[in-house]
Design an enzyme around this catalytic site. Structure first.
Site, PDB file in Angstrom:
ATOM      1  N   ASP A 191       0.018 -21.856  -1.278  1.00 48.80           N
ATOM      2  CA  ASP A 191      -1.205 -20.906  -1.150  1.00 48.80           C
ATOM      3  C   ASP A 191      -2.451 -21.756  -1.388  1.00 48.80           C
ATOM      4  O   ASP A 191      -2.501 -22.938  -1.802  1.00 48.80           O
ATOM      5  CB  ASP A 191      -1.045 -19.720  -2.120  1.00 48.80           C
ATOM      6  CG  ASP A 191      -0.779 -20.309  -3.653  1.00 48.80           C
ATOM      7  OD1 ASP A 191      -0.812 -21.429  -3.947  1.00 48.80           O
ATOM      8  OD2 ASP A 191      -0.229 -19.366  -4.512  1.00 48.80           O
ATOM      9  N   ASN A 235       2.288 -11.219 -14.222  1.00 50.20           N
ATOM     10  CA  ASN A 235       2.602  -9.932 -13.504  1.00 50.20           C
ATOM     11  C   ASN A 235       3.670  -9.957 -12.456  1.00 50.20           C
ATOM     12  O   ASN A 235       3.913  -9.124 -11.711  1.00 50.20           O
ATOM     13  CB  ASN A 235       1.256  -9.275 -12.952  1.00 50.20           C
ATOM     14  CG  ASN A 235       0.581  -9.981 -11.483  1.00 50.20           C
ATOM     15  OD1 ASN A 235       1.296 -11.033 -11.349  1.00 50.20           O
ATOM     16  ND2 ASN A 235      -0.281  -9.542 -11.059  1.00 50.20           N
ATOM     17  N   HIS A 279       3.904 -12.216  -9.824  1.00 56.36           N
ATOM     18  CA  HIS A 279       3.793 -12.735  -8.584  1.00 56.36           C
ATOM     19  C   HIS A 279       4.175 -14.334  -8.453  1.00 56.36           C
ATOM     20  O   HIS A 279       4.192 -14.974  -9.330  1.00 56.36           O
ATOM     21  CB  HIS A 279       2.195 -12.713  -8.201  1.00 56.36           C
ATOM     22  CG  HIS A 279       1.313 -13.657  -8.884  1.00 56.36           C
ATOM     23  ND1 HIS A 279       0.291 -13.350  -9.944  1.00 56.36           N
ATOM     24  CD2 HIS A 279       0.972 -14.938  -8.717  1.00 56.36           C
ATOM     25  CE1 HIS A 279      -0.342 -14.382 -10.158  1.00 56.36           C
ATOM     26  NE2 HIS A 279       0.116 -15.547  -9.682  1.00 56.36           N
ATOM     27  N   GLU A 298       1.223 -10.656  -4.667  1.00 56.82           N
ATOM     28  CA  GLU A 298       1.123  -9.578  -5.699  1.00 56.82           C
ATOM     29  C   GLU A 298       1.997  -8.451  -5.946  1.00 56.82           C
ATOM     30  O   GLU A 298       2.725  -8.322  -4.768  1.00 56.82           O
ATOM     31  CB  GLU A 298      -0.264  -9.123  -5.697  1.00 56.82           C
ATOM     32  CG  GLU A 298      -1.370 -10.248  -6.008  1.00 56.82           C
ATOM     33  CD  GLU A 298      -1.672 -10.638  -7.478  1.00 56.82           C
ATOM     34  OE1 GLU A 298      -0.846 -10.517  -8.530  1.00 56.82           O
ATOM     35  OE2 GLU A 298      -2.764 -11.052  -7.673  1.00 56.82           O
TER      36      GLU A 298
HETATM   37  C1  GLP Z   1      -1.574 -18.777  -9.711  1.00 59.70           C
HETATM   38  C2  GLP Z   1      -0.740 -19.475  -8.330  1.00 59.70           C
HETATM   39  C3  GLP Z   1       0.893 -19.139  -8.539  1.00 59.70           C
HETATM   40  C4  GLP Z   1       1.221 -19.734  -9.828  1.00 59.70           C
HETATM   41  C5  GLP Z   1       0.650 -18.808 -11.049  1.00 59.70           C
HETATM   42  C6  GLP Z   1       0.770 -19.106 -12.397  1.00 59.70           C
HETATM   43  O1  GLP Z   1      -1.670 -17.332  -9.227  1.00 59.70           O
HETATM   44  N1  GLP Z   1      -1.242 -18.938  -7.121  1.00 59.70           N
HETATM   45  O2  GLP Z   1       1.394 -20.153  -7.623  1.00 59.70           O
HETATM   46  O3  GLP Z   1       2.654 -19.497 -10.219  1.00 59.70           O
HETATM   47  O4  GLP Z   1      -0.645 -19.052 -10.451  1.00 59.70           O
HETATM   48  O5  GLP Z   1       0.019 -20.188 -12.971  1.00 59.70           O
HETATM   49  P1  GLP Z   1       0.356 -20.654 -14.105  1.00 59.70           P
HETATM   50  O6  GLP Z   1       1.514 -21.777 -13.963  1.00 59.70           O
HETATM   51  O7  GLP Z   1      -0.901 -21.635 -14.491  1.00 59.70           O
HETATM   52  O8  GLP Z   1       0.684 -20.088 -15.183  1.00 59.70           O
END
Ligand code: GLP
Length: 242
Positions: free
Chosen positions: A67, A134, A136, A141
């Site tokens: 993404d 949440n 995702h 989402e």
């Molecule tokens: C963002 C990314 C996700 C990732 C998520 C969790 O939203 N788009 O791919 O898994 O954050 O992030 P973190 O690993 O910093 O908790």
């Protein structure tokens, strides 16, 4: 789905890195789906360490990221392009031309079509994932169709808050409200999936992923239905599991 519980984040990261390194050694032309966020940073750190010490080569590896935020230039310090260069690509011998991250500066409809077409031609051997608090995955989402392909998303308030704390010095205003993400069907289109989660703030999401119902309200729950998925957690992230 296989569950691996490690003592802490460092050990979980080492496990994921070793898994990816072994794949690349077996298949020097491997196609990797990669993720951003704090979760994969340790995995990338160990991949870099191994590249420096043992010379594992990424010359013929190609990568497709999950993404990117809409509106951020590649060289914006909070863009996922920048993140990947800083945390992995610039420190290994990968050909930058073989690295792909959705372009957040292009017309989103056009980029969604182009990235979908690219993914359909390049089946991934492994997809690395983190998970949002949440549930995702990528930026899919709650409520996203399990059949979705690359699309533009409006980020949920909770995601904007989480990402502001982690990457934007707490400045919610600075977090883009839209992103382009691989869809859930694209994520599943990989020989195997490795999801890494650590810390208490992920415990509820990991509980719902592993023990909860399979529902589009909890995007990661689809992973329960697949044999080729490994969830790698530390003790804290696994603390609510039955
Ligand atoms: C963002 C990314 C996700 C990732 C998520 C969790 O939203 N788009 O791919 O898994 O954050 O992030 P973190 O690993 O910093 O908790």
């Amino acid at each position: 789905m296989k569950l691996v519980i490690k003592e802490n984040y460092d050990e979980a990261s080492r496990y994921c890195a070793e898994h990816i390194i072994n794949l690349v050694k077996e298949n020097p032309n491997a196609v990797l789906g990669l993720a951003t966020g704090t979760s994969p940073v340790g995995t990338y750190k160990y991949m870099i360490q191994d590249h420096e010490k043992n010379g594992t080569s990424y010359k013929n590896v190609s990568t497709y990221n999950l993404d990117e935020y809409c509106g951020l230039e590649d060289d914006h310090p909070q863009s996922y392009h920048y993140f990947m260069k800083a945390h992995l690509f610039d420190a290994i011998d990968i050909d930058q031309a073989n690295t792909h991250v959705p372009d957040g500066t292009k017309d989103p409809d056009e980029e969604c079509q182009d990235y979908t077409a690219l993914l359909s031609k390049h089946h991934r051997n492994l997809q690395l994932l983190g998970i949002g608090s949440n549930g995702h995955i990528g930026f899919n989402e709650p409520g996203t169709s399990f059949d979705s392909h690359v699309h533009k998303v409006a980020l949920k308030e909770s995601t904007i808050k989480d990402n502001a704390i982690l990457f934007f010095n707490g400045d919610e205003e600075a977090v883009p409200h839209y992103a382009i993400t691989m869809g859930i069907a694209d994520i599943l289109d990989s020989d195997e999936i490795l999801l890494i989660a650590s810390g208490k703030r992920k415990a509820k999401a990991i509980y719902a992923l592993v023990n909860g119902p399979v529902t589009e309200d909890m995007p990661a729950s689809i992973l329960q239905t697949r044999d080729n998925v490994t969830i790698v957690c530390d003790r804290e992230a696994a603390s609510l599991l039955k």
